[in-house]
Design a protein around this motif. Structure first.
Motif, PDB file in Angstrom:
ATOM      1  N   THR A   7      32.164  -2.200 133.681  1.00 29.12           N
ATOM      2  CA  THR A   7      32.186  -2.081 132.232  1.00 29.12           C
ATOM      3  C   THR A   7      31.090  -2.958 131.647  1.00 29.12           C
ATOM      4  O   THR A   7      30.930  -4.106 132.044  1.00 29.12           O
ATOM      5  CB  THR A   7      33.549  -2.521 131.670  1.00 29.12           C
ATOM      6  OG1 THR A   7      34.559  -1.715 132.270  1.00 29.12           O
ATOM      7  CG2 THR A   7      33.602  -2.364 130.181  1.00 29.12           C
ATOM      8  N   THR A   8      30.324  -2.405 130.716  1.00 28.94           N
ATOM      9  CA  THR A   8      29.237  -3.126 130.069  1.00 28.94           C
ATOM     10  C   THR A   8      29.437  -3.094 128.565  1.00 28.94           C
ATOM     11  O   THR A   8      29.848  -2.075 128.014  1.00 28.94           O
ATOM     12  CB  THR A   8      27.876  -2.468 130.404  1.00 28.94           C
ATOM     13  OG1 THR A   8      27.725  -2.430 131.821  1.00 28.94           O
ATOM     14  CG2 THR A   8      26.734  -3.241 129.798  1.00 28.94           C
ATOM     15  N   LYS A   9      29.161  -4.193 127.917  1.00 28.35           N
ATOM     16  CA  LYS A   9      29.313  -4.287 126.471  1.00 28.35           C
ATOM     17  C   LYS A   9      28.142  -3.580 125.779  1.00 28.35           C
ATOM     18  O   LYS A   9      27.000  -3.674 126.214  1.00 28.35           O
ATOM     19  CB  LYS A   9      29.350  -5.755 126.045  1.00 28.35           C
ATOM     20  CG  LYS A   9      29.634  -5.940 124.577  1.00 28.35           C
ATOM     21  CD  LYS A   9      29.792  -7.406 124.240  1.00 28.35           C
ATOM     22  CE  LYS A   9      30.099  -7.568 122.769  1.00 28.35           C
ATOM     23  NZ  LYS A   9      30.339  -8.955 122.431  1.00 28.35           N
ATOM     24  N   LEU A  10      28.433  -2.856 124.697  1.00 26.47           N
ATOM     25  CA  LEU A  10      27.436  -2.145 123.909  1.00 26.47           C
ATOM     26  C   LEU A  10      27.651  -2.495 122.444  1.00 26.47           C
ATOM     27  O   LEU A  10      28.781  -2.459 121.956  1.00 26.47           O
ATOM     28  CB  LEU A  10      27.588  -0.634 124.113  1.00 26.47           C
ATOM     29  CG  LEU A  10      26.776   0.269 123.195  1.00 26.47           C
ATOM     30  CD1 LEU A  10      25.285   0.140 123.530  1.00 26.47           C
ATOM     31  CD2 LEU A  10      27.225   1.710 123.353  1.00 26.47           C
ATOM     32  N   LEU A  56      39.285   2.020 120.212  1.00 25.66           N
ATOM     33  CA  LEU A  56      38.054   2.582 119.668  1.00 25.66           C
ATOM     34  C   LEU A  56      37.005   2.685 120.770  1.00 25.66           C
ATOM     35  O   LEU A  56      36.270   3.671 120.852  1.00 25.66           O
ATOM     36  CB  LEU A  56      37.548   1.727 118.501  1.00 25.66           C
ATOM     37  CG  LEU A  56      36.323   2.248 117.762  1.00 25.66           C
ATOM     38  CD1 LEU A  56      36.532   3.670 117.262  1.00 25.66           C
ATOM     39  CD2 LEU A  56      35.984   1.315 116.608  1.00 25.66           C
ATOM     40  N   SER A  57      36.966   1.694 121.643  1.00 24.18           N
ATOM     41  CA  SER A  57      36.027   1.737 122.769  1.00 24.18           C
ATOM     42  C   SER A  57      36.273   2.970 123.631  1.00 24.18           C
ATOM     43  O   SER A  57      35.338   3.648 124.062  1.00 24.18           O
ATOM     44  CB  SER A  57      36.155   0.479 123.622  1.00 24.18           C
ATOM     45  OG  SER A  57      35.690  -0.637 122.922  1.00 24.18           O
ATOM     46  N   ARG A  58      37.536   3.256 123.902  1.00 21.89           N
ATOM     47  CA  ARG A  58      37.879   4.424 124.723  1.00 21.89           C
ATOM     48  C   ARG A  58      37.462   5.719 124.033  1.00 21.89           C
ATOM     49  O   ARG A  58      36.954   6.651 124.667  1.00 21.89           O
ATOM     50  CB  ARG A  58      39.380   4.427 125.019  1.00 21.89           C
ATOM     51  CG  ARG A  58      39.849   5.588 125.842  1.00 21.89           C
ATOM     52  CD  ARG A  58      39.127   5.600 127.169  1.00 21.89           C
ATOM     53  NE  ARG A  58      39.522   6.743 127.945  1.00 21.89           N
ATOM     54  CZ  ARG A  58      39.654   6.717 129.244  1.00 21.89           C
ATOM     55  NH1 ARG A  58      39.411   5.613 129.916  1.00 21.89           N
ATOM     56  NH2 ARG A  58      40.014   7.784 129.881  1.00 21.89           N
ATOM     57  N   MET A  59      37.674   5.784 122.730  1.00 20.47           N
ATOM     58  CA  MET A  59      37.311   6.974 121.974  1.00 20.47           C
ATOM     59  C   MET A  59      35.797   7.201 122.021  1.00 20.47           C
ATOM     60  O   MET A  59      35.332   8.322 122.245  1.00 20.47           O
ATOM     61  CB  MET A  59      37.785   6.816 120.516  1.00 20.47           C
ATOM     62  CG  MET A  59      38.032   8.114 119.813  1.00 20.47           C
ATOM     63  SD  MET A  59      38.984   7.905 118.287  1.00 20.47           S
ATOM     64  CE  MET A  59      37.745   7.254 117.195  1.00 20.47           C
ATOM     65  N   VAL A  60      35.017   6.133 121.860  1.00 24.28           N
ATOM     66  CA  VAL A  60      33.557   6.229 121.914  1.00 24.28           C
ATOM     67  C   VAL A  60      33.117   6.603 123.330  1.00 24.28           C
ATOM     68  O   VAL A  60      32.248   7.465 123.516  1.00 24.28           O
ATOM     69  CB  VAL A  60      32.899   4.905 121.457  1.00 24.28           C
ATOM     70  CG1 VAL A  60      31.407   4.916 121.709  1.00 24.28           C
ATOM     71  CG2 VAL A  60      33.187   4.656 119.978  1.00 24.28           C
TER      72      VAL A  60
END
Length: 82
Positions: free
Chosen positions: A2-5, A28-32
């Motif tokens: 996993t990498t931060k964006l 929200l991360s999962r949705m994106v």
């Protein structure tokens, strides 16, 4: 892995997206991530919007109906990713 964006988005868009994610019981991360996967996995296939876009486009107001908005977005994606 996993990498931060970091994304820069309109505050209203973020607030609405967080509410949508909460209603669906996902982050929200999962949705994106799901949206990015859908776009990346399409390759040469017909461009289709993500399930989330399909649902949220129905709540937009304006002169165009939701199907017209989705068709316009599909055209945009097809041109962008050729």
């Amino acid at each position: 892995m996993t990498t931060k964006l970091t994304l820069r988005l309109n505050d209203t868009v973020i607030r609405k997206a967080k509410k949508t994610a909460s209603r669906k019981g996902v982050s929200l991360s999962r949705m994106v991530e799901d949206y990015f996967k859908a776009v990346a996995d399409q390759g040469a296939q017909e461009v289709r919007e993500s399930p989330v876009l399909y649902e949220v486009s129905g709540v937009l107001s304006g002169k165009q109906d939701a199907e017209q908005l989705r068709a316009g977005y599909r055209k945009h994606l097809a041109e962008k990713y050729r």
